[in-house]
Design a protein around this motif. Structure first.
Motif, short mmCIF file in Angstrom:
data_model
loop_
_atom_site.label_atom_id
_atom_site.label_comp_id
_atom_site.label_asym_id
_atom_site.label_seq_id
_atom_site.Cartn_x
_atom_site.Cartn_y
_atom_site.Cartn_z
N PHE A 1 0.83 -1.20 0.00
CA PHE A 1 0.00 0.00 0.00
C PHE A 1 0.87 1.26 0.00
CE2 PHE A 1 -2.74 -3.33 1.46
CZ PHE A 1 -3.99 -3.01 0.98
N ILE A 2 2.01 1.20 0.67
CA ILE A 2 2.93 2.34 0.66
C ILE A 2 3.48 2.55 -0.75
CG2 ILE A 2 5.18 3.17 1.48
CD1 ILE A 2 4.57 1.82 4.16
N VAL A 3 3.82 1.46 -1.43
CA VAL A 3 4.28 1.56 -2.82
C VAL A 3 3.18 2.19 -3.69
CG1 VAL A 3 4.95 0.24 -4.87
CG2 VAL A 3 5.89 -0.36 -2.62
N GLU A 4 1.94 1.81 -3.42
CA GLU A 4 0.81 2.35 -4.21
C GLU A 4 0.69 3.85 -4.06
OE1 GLU A 4 -2.82 4.10 -4.99
OE2 GLU A 4 -2.47 3.51 -2.90
N VAL A 5 0.73 4.36 -2.84
CA VAL A 5 0.56 5.80 -2.65
C VAL A 5 1.78 6.57 -3.16
CG1 VAL A 5 -1.10 5.61 -0.76
CG2 VAL A 5 1.35 5.66 -0.23
N ILE A 6 2.95 5.96 -3.10
CA ILE A 6 4.13 6.61 -3.68
C ILE A 6 4.00 6.70 -5.20
CG2 ILE A 6 6.62 6.34 -4.11
CD1 ILE A 6 6.86 5.13 -1.32
N ALA A 7 3.45 5.65 -5.79
CA ALA A 7 3.31 5.61 -7.25
C ALA A 7 2.25 6.58 -7.76
CB ALA A 7 3.00 4.18 -7.71
N PHE A 8 1.10 6.66 -7.06
CA PHE A 8 -0.02 7.44 -7.57
C PHE A 8 -0.16 8.81 -6.91
CE2 PHE A 8 -1.08 3.14 -8.84
CZ PHE A 8 -1.48 3.33 -10.15
N LYS A 9 0.52 9.03 -5.79
CA LYS A 9 0.54 10.34 -5.13
C LYS A 9 -0.85 10.98 -5.05
CE LYS A 9 5.28 11.44 -6.55
NZ LYS A 9 5.56 10.11 -7.20
N PRO A 10 -1.79 10.35 -4.34
CA PRO A 10 -3.14 10.94 -4.24
C PRO A 10 -3.11 12.28 -3.53
CG PRO A 10 -2.87 9.18 -2.64
CD PRO A 10 -1.66 9.13 -3.52
N THR A 11 -3.89 13.23 -4.04
CA THR A 11 -3.99 14.54 -3.37
C THR A 11 -4.70 14.41 -2.03
OG1 THR A 11 -6.02 14.98 -4.60
CG2 THR A 11 -3.96 15.81 -5.54
N ASN A 12 -5.58 13.43 -1.94
CA ASN A 12 -6.29 13.13 -0.69
C ASN A 12 -6.48 11.62 -0.64
OD1 ASN A 12 -8.53 12.58 1.16
ND2 ASN A 12 -8.72 14.79 1.31
N PHE A 13 -6.01 11.00 0.41
CA PHE A 13 -6.05 9.54 0.49
C PHE A 13 -7.46 9.00 0.33
CE2 PHE A 13 -6.40 5.54 2.82
CZ PHE A 13 -5.38 4.80 2.25
N ALA A 14 -8.45 9.70 0.86
CA ALA A 14 -9.82 9.20 0.88
C ALA A 14 -10.59 9.47 -0.41
CB ALA A 14 -10.58 9.80 2.06
N LEU A 15 -9.93 10.00 -1.43
CA LEU A 15 -10.60 10.18 -2.73
C LEU A 15 -10.47 8.89 -3.53
CD1 LEU A 15 -9.55 13.82 -3.74
CD2 LEU A 15 -11.76 13.03 -2.88
N TYR A 16 -11.39 7.97 -3.29
CA TYR A 16 -11.33 6.66 -3.92
C TYR A 16 -12.09 6.59 -5.24
CZ TYR A 16 -10.47 5.65 1.06
OH TYR A 16 -10.01 5.65 2.35
N ALA A 17 -13.18 7.32 -5.34
CA ALA A 17 -14.11 7.16 -6.46
C ALA A 17 -13.50 7.63 -7.78
CB ALA A 17 -15.41 7.93 -6.19
N GLU A 18 -13.46 6.71 -8.74
CA GLU A 18 -13.06 7.02 -10.11
C GLU A 18 -11.68 7.68 -10.20
OE1 GLU A 18 -16.30 8.46 -12.69
OE2 GLU A 18 -17.54 8.41 -10.87
N THR A 19 -10.75 7.20 -9.37
CA THR A 19 -9.36 7.65 -9.43
C THR A 19 -8.46 6.42 -9.57
OG1 THR A 19 -8.97 7.54 -7.04
CG2 THR A 19 -9.88 9.60 -7.92
N TRP A 20 -7.28 6.61 -10.14
CA TRP A 20 -6.34 5.50 -10.25
C TRP A 20 -5.86 5.06 -8.88
CZ3 TRP A 20 -6.33 2.43 -14.09
CH2 TRP A 20 -6.60 2.89 -15.38
N HIS A 21 -5.77 6.02 -7.97
CA HIS A 21 -5.42 5.67 -6.59
C HIS A 21 -6.48 4.75 -5.99
CE1 HIS A 21 -4.91 5.92 -2.29
NE2 HIS A 21 -6.00 6.65 -2.15
N GLY A 22 -7.75 5.12 -6.15
CA GLY A 22 -8.83 4.29 -5.62
C GLY A 22 -8.87 2.92 -6.27
N PHE A 23 -8.60 2.87 -7.57
CA PHE A 23 -8.62 1.59 -8.28
C PHE A 23 -7.50 0.67 -7.79
CE2 PHE A 23 -7.41 -1.30 -11.67
CZ PHE A 23 -8.62 -1.83 -12.07
N SER A 24 -6.29 1.21 -7.70
CA SER A 24 -5.15 0.38 -7.29
C SER A 24 -5.24 0.00 -5.82
CB SER A 24 -3.84 1.11 -7.58
OG SER A 24 -3.81 2.37 -6.93
N LEU A 25 -5.71 0.92 -4.97
CA LEU A 25 -5.90 0.60 -3.56
C LEU A 25 -6.93 -0.52 -3.40
CD1 LEU A 25 -5.31 1.56 -0.54
CD2 LEU A 25 -7.46 2.80 -0.75
N GLY A 26 -8.06 -0.40 -4.12
CA GLY A 26 -9.09 -1.43 -4.06
C GLY A 26 -8.58 -2.77 -4.58
#
Length: 366
Positions: free
Chosen positions: A174-199
């Motif tokens: 999960f740390i690798v995921e947030v480093i790779a996608f650099k979400p502006t807000n961790f809790a913005l899951y809907a229709e984002t690449w961060h949300g897709f990869s985290l899920g």
């Protein structure tokens, strides 16, 4: 394989918390940026407890969905599984895009005196689209693990679970995921690449934890207070030092600590059948699909009255929950033609059945 009532409860509780979370958004200054009807009386204080939920409320649903797929695979081959998942997930997803989400947008447009336009979109149903995609992408891996000749992988993972905090090792991914996608807000899951990869990660590890078996559940059961303590400490740090937006590497550790603690406590206290669970576990999916429509309609009814937040928030919550269950009980549940559109099985004997419902109920995903 024993029936896992605690996993059913996890799904029910997570969806219930999701409804409360969405209701709280109505009273935030930024609600309209998410296309929510916004109250004129706002309360940022109401959002403070929501910041505890928002780092694990969606991830835990992805974990539970991965666990549900494990149960579904027990008695199906790959083609049967894809067909069953298409019926249970893809059909409600596509139906919701064209027939459910446009309705709550009609309410939104009407409330703000906008031109009424038909606007099919995923809305809150993005979650279902993600889940079906994960099934297709990860099925080869899961089928590989399912083969008896790969038992060494399972035995190795089971040995690891003898040590405290071993499940938290997944946080590295999960740390690798947030480093790779650099979400502006961790809790913005809907229709984002961060949300897709985290899920994707949550879904995979949810399946893997069920695949490992009792040794994983013994770990979270034994060390549940430790996971809870770690989560509480990290939340305190995030709340006090970072104004609820901590560095992502701390947030993912907090998120998984909450989830592992919840797994442990639910396994301890909720792994038992009940008539209430039998009903709620079936209702949860349709309620999730329709809750935004009911919330928007309730907002349009309550907010013009301009009650103070301490009155309007609980009133909105009561109306939303009751409204969802009225629609489920007296419309969706009783009209067989609607069942597949809301992820339910056909039930031609509903109105005529004479036998009492058994306490045991299959998981929603099974």
């Amino acid at each position: 394989m024993e029936r896992r009532y605690d996993i059913d409860w996890l799904r029910v509780i997570a969806i219930g918390l999701l409804l409360i979370y969405h209701i709280a958004i109505v009273f935030q200054p930024w609600a309209m940026f998410l296309a929510f009807i916004r109250s004129e009386t706002l309360s940022t204080n109401l959002w403070k407890p929501m910041t505890l939920l928002n780092v694990w409320r969606i991830p835990i649903l992805f974990y539970v969905s991965g666990m549900g797929l494990f149960f579904a695979m027990r008695k199906r081959n790959w083609s049967e599984l894809i067909k069953e998942r298409a019926k249970r997930i893809l059909v409600p997803f596509l139906f919701g895009i064209v027939a459910v989400t446009p309705l709550h947008m009609f309410v939104f447009q009407r409330y703000y005196n906008m031109t009424l336009n038909y606007y099919p979109h995923m809305g809150h149903l993005w979650f279902l689209g993600n889940i079906f995609t994960y099934v297709i992408l990860l099925l080869p891996v899961f089928l590989y693990l399912k083969k008896a000749k790969n038992i060494r992988v399972k035995l190795f993972l089971q040995k690891l679970m003898a040590y405290p905090l071993t499940p938290l090792l997944v946080t590295v991914f999960f740390i690798v995921e947030v480093i790779a996608f650099k979400p502006t807000n961790f809790a913005l899951y809907a229709e984002t690449w961060h949300g897709f990869s985290l899920g994707f990660l949550c879904f995979f590890f949810g399946f893997l934890f069920m695949y490992i078996g009792p040794s994983f559940w013994q770990n979270v059961l034994k060390w549940r207070w430790l996971y809870l303590g770690i989560a509480a400490i990290l939340f305190t740090i995030r709340f006090i030092l970072y104004a609820t937006e901590a560095p992502d590497y701390l947030t993912v550790m907090e998120s998984n600590s909450w989830i592992l603690a919840i797994f442990g406590f639910c396994h301890k206290y909720l792994n038992k059948p009940s008539q209430l669970l039998s009903y709620l576990s079936t209702a949860a999916y349709p309620v999730y699909i329709i809750h935004m429509l009911v919330l928007y309609a309730a907002s349009a009814l309550i907010l013009p009255l301009k009650f103070p937040v301490y009155m309007s928030f609980p009133l909105l919550m009561v109306i939303t929950f009751i409204g969802c269950f009225i629609i489920y009980e007296f419309v969706i549940r009783r009209i067989n033609l609607l069942h597949p559109l809301f992820g339910l099985k056909w039930n031609f004997k509903y109105l005529k059945r004479k036998k009492k419902q058994p306490l045991a109920t299959k998981t929603v995903d099974e």
